[in-house]
Write a protein that holds these residues in place. Structure first.
Motif, short mmCIF file in Angstrom:
data_model
loop_
_atom_site.label_atom_id
_atom_site.label_comp_id
_atom_site.label_asym_id
_atom_site.label_seq_id
_atom_site.Cartn_x
_atom_site.Cartn_y
_atom_site.Cartn_z
N ALA A 10 6.31 35.72 8.75
CA ALA A 10 6.95 37.03 8.94
C ALA A 10 6.85 37.87 7.69
CB ALA A 10 8.42 36.83 9.34
N LEU A 11 6.94 37.25 6.53
CA LEU A 11 6.83 37.99 5.27
C LEU A 11 5.43 38.58 5.13
CD1 LEU A 11 7.95 38.89 2.54
CD2 LEU A 11 7.19 36.69 1.60
N PHE A 12 4.42 37.77 5.40
CA PHE A 12 3.03 38.27 5.31
C PHE A 12 2.82 39.42 6.30
CE2 PHE A 12 1.89 33.70 4.03
CZ PHE A 12 2.10 34.00 2.69
N LEU A 13 3.40 39.28 7.49
CA LEU A 13 3.27 40.32 8.51
C LEU A 13 3.93 41.62 8.05
CD1 LEU A 13 2.38 41.06 11.43
CD2 LEU A 13 4.68 40.35 12.16
N SER A 14 5.15 41.52 7.51
CA SER A 14 5.86 42.73 7.08
C SER A 14 5.16 43.40 5.91
CB SER A 14 7.31 42.39 6.71
OG SER A 14 7.37 41.47 5.63
N ILE A 15 4.63 42.60 4.98
CA ILE A 15 3.89 43.18 3.85
C ILE A 15 2.66 43.92 4.37
CG2 ILE A 15 2.46 42.62 1.84
CD1 ILE A 15 4.45 40.44 1.15
N GLY A 16 1.97 43.31 5.33
CA GLY A 16 0.80 43.97 5.91
C GLY A 16 1.16 45.27 6.60
N PHE A 17 2.24 45.27 7.39
CA PHE A 17 2.67 46.48 8.09
C PHE A 17 3.03 47.58 7.11
CE2 PHE A 17 2.57 44.61 12.19
CZ PHE A 17 2.85 45.59 13.12
N VAL A 18 3.80 47.23 6.08
CA VAL A 18 4.24 48.24 5.12
C VAL A 18 3.07 48.76 4.30
CG1 VAL A 18 5.69 48.65 3.08
CG2 VAL A 18 6.60 47.39 5.03
N ALA A 19 2.14 47.88 3.93
CA ALA A 19 0.97 48.31 3.17
C ALA A 19 0.15 49.31 3.99
CB ALA A 19 0.11 47.11 2.78
N VAL A 20 0.00 49.04 5.28
CA VAL A 20 -0.73 49.98 6.15
C VAL A 20 0.03 51.29 6.26
CG1 VAL A 20 -1.45 50.40 8.52
CG2 VAL A 20 -1.91 48.19 7.46
N ALA A 21 1.37 51.22 6.42
CA ALA A 21 2.18 52.44 6.53
C ALA A 21 2.09 53.27 5.26
CB ALA A 21 3.63 52.08 6.82
N LEU A 22 2.16 52.62 4.10
CA LEU A 22 2.05 53.34 2.83
C LEU A 22 0.67 53.97 2.68
CD1 LEU A 22 3.85 50.91 0.35
CD2 LEU A 22 4.68 53.11 1.17
N GLY A 23 -0.36 53.23 3.11
CA GLY A 23 -1.71 53.78 3.03
C GLY A 23 -1.87 55.01 3.90
N ILE A 24 -1.31 54.96 5.12
CA ILE A 24 -1.39 56.11 6.03
C ILE A 24 -0.64 57.30 5.44
CG2 ILE A 24 -0.65 56.98 8.28
CD1 ILE A 24 -1.16 54.16 9.37
N LEU A 25 0.55 57.05 4.90
CA LEU A 25 1.33 58.14 4.32
C LEU A 25 0.63 58.73 3.10
CD1 LEU A 25 4.93 56.63 4.61
CD2 LEU A 25 3.98 58.54 5.92
N PHE A 26 0.03 57.88 2.29
CA PHE A 26 -0.71 58.36 1.12
C PHE A 26 -1.86 59.27 1.57
CE2 PHE A 26 -4.02 57.90 -2.14
CZ PHE A 26 -3.30 58.21 -3.28
N PHE A 27 -2.58 58.84 2.59
CA PHE A 27 -3.69 59.64 3.11
C PHE A 27 -3.18 60.98 3.66
CE2 PHE A 27 -5.95 60.95 6.97
CZ PHE A 27 -7.19 61.25 6.45
N MET A 28 -2.06 60.95 4.39
CA MET A 28 -1.52 62.18 4.97
C MET A 28 -1.01 63.12 3.88
SD MET A 28 0.42 60.59 8.32
CE MET A 28 0.87 62.17 9.04
N LEU A 29 -0.42 62.56 2.82
CA LEU A 29 0.01 63.39 1.70
C LEU A 29 -1.17 64.08 1.06
CD1 LEU A 29 2.68 61.15 -0.11
CD2 LEU A 29 3.07 63.41 0.87
N ARG A 30 -2.23 63.33 0.86
CA ARG A 30 -3.41 63.90 0.22
C ARG A 30 -4.05 64.96 1.10
NH1 ARG A 30 -7.60 60.23 -3.19
NH2 ARG A 30 -8.67 61.93 -4.27
N ARG A 31 -4.09 64.69 2.39
CA ARG A 31 -4.68 65.66 3.33
C ARG A 31 -3.84 66.94 3.36
NH1 ARG A 31 -3.93 66.48 8.89
NH2 ARG A 31 -5.75 67.34 9.97
#
Length: 306
Positions: free
Chosen positions: A266-287
């Protein structure tokens, strides 16, 4: 000219930060990204350290006290990292505390009591599609709506909420408040915790709840100027609810395997989900920044032409 100055003044610290140019905006995005990664690393280290501690032999109030401390640590770690990386333009501590406490209150006073009326535990173990639909439509939307409300009806109407990064930060804070209330409920209902298993449960709850609300409040921030379509904020809330329900579904799938419980998955899963969410938000901020910069250049060129 006077009206333009008044508008810029009313837009608050975020507009002043953006007005300083691309270099400062780059620092803001870099700070946000570093904060997210540092938080993930810090929480992973926390779990590893707890795993080295032998389960105490005491019970009762001492074990309950240990559980309470463990429930508070994930939120404190994440908030400390955000403040360390956001020293140039820190959010007001009183406002952060207010949003955090309101998020916790939304969990204990509204979200979870409402979910208990649906008796999710009694019907959520049906077919896979039924579980997924229930976790999204019932659990996901309920939790994400009340975390959204913790931001929308506290800091959003004020000058402290003035940009997309503010939306992400306050979304994280509200999510951490909600997660802390869930973790404290977990501790009290079990009269303490098994240290390693309990720390994993609390960390992945904090990561997931904070990450999903950050997505919702990014959309909320985008609607601040009133130039977004009416479906913009509901779309962000729906996306967060889908992520919430999908995470809960997958967490059950990867941790419960027959009679074996594997909380580390579950920890690995949550880290993966949050990393993807942060990456998407970073991309959207830059865009969004590029579109704003391009718009600024167009306005400047139009002014020269006139």
């Amino acid at each position: 000219m006077k009206n333009d100055k008044a508008e810029r003044k009313d837009e608050g610290p975020q507009s002043a930060r953006n007005a300083l140019g691309p270099q400062v905006s780059e620092e803001v995005r870099g700070s946000f990204w570093r904060s997210g990664l540092a938080s993930l690393l810090g929480l992973a280290v926390f779990v590893a350290l707890v795993g080295l501690i032998p389960q105490p032999s005491f019970e009762g109030i001492p074990l309950l006290a240990v559980g309470i401390v463990l429930a508070l640590v994930p939120a404190l770690l994440w908030l400390v990292f955000f403040y360390q990386q956001d020293r140039k333009e820190p959010e007001p501590k009183r406002v952060v505390l207010r949003v955090f406490l309101f998020g916790a209150r939304m969990a204990s006073g509204a979200g979870e009591p409402i979910l208990s009326l649906f008796r999710v535990d009694q019907w959520i173990h049906g077919s896979a599609w039924l579980r997924l639909a229930g976790l999204i439509l019932v659990v996901g939307f309920t939790q994400e709506f009340f975390k959204f409300a913790a931001v929308r009806y506290t800091v959003f109407p004020t000058g402290d909420f003035s940009g997309r990064v503010d939306g992400i930060i306050y979304g994280v804070v509200a999510g951490l408040g909600y997660a802390t209330a869930l973790n404290l409920t977990y501790v009290f209902s079990n009269e303490g915790v098994v240290l390693f298993v309990g720390s994993l449960q609390m960390v992945d709850t904090a990561l997931a709840q904070a990450g999903f609300t950050a997505v919702t409040c990014y959309f909320l921030a985008g609607a601040r100027r009133g130039d977004r379509p009416v479906w913009w904020v509901p779309a962000g809330l729906t996306l967060a609810a889908i992520l919430n329900g999908l995470f809960a579904f997958l967490r059950h799938e990867v941790t419960v395997q027959g009679m074996t419980y594997k909380p580390l998955n579950a920890l690995f899963l949550s880290i993966g989900f949050v990393a993807v969410a942060l990456g998407i938000l970073f991309f959207m901020l830059r865009r969004a920044e590029r579109r704003a910069t391009g718009g600024g250049f167009q306005e400047e060129a139009r002014g020269h032409a006139e």
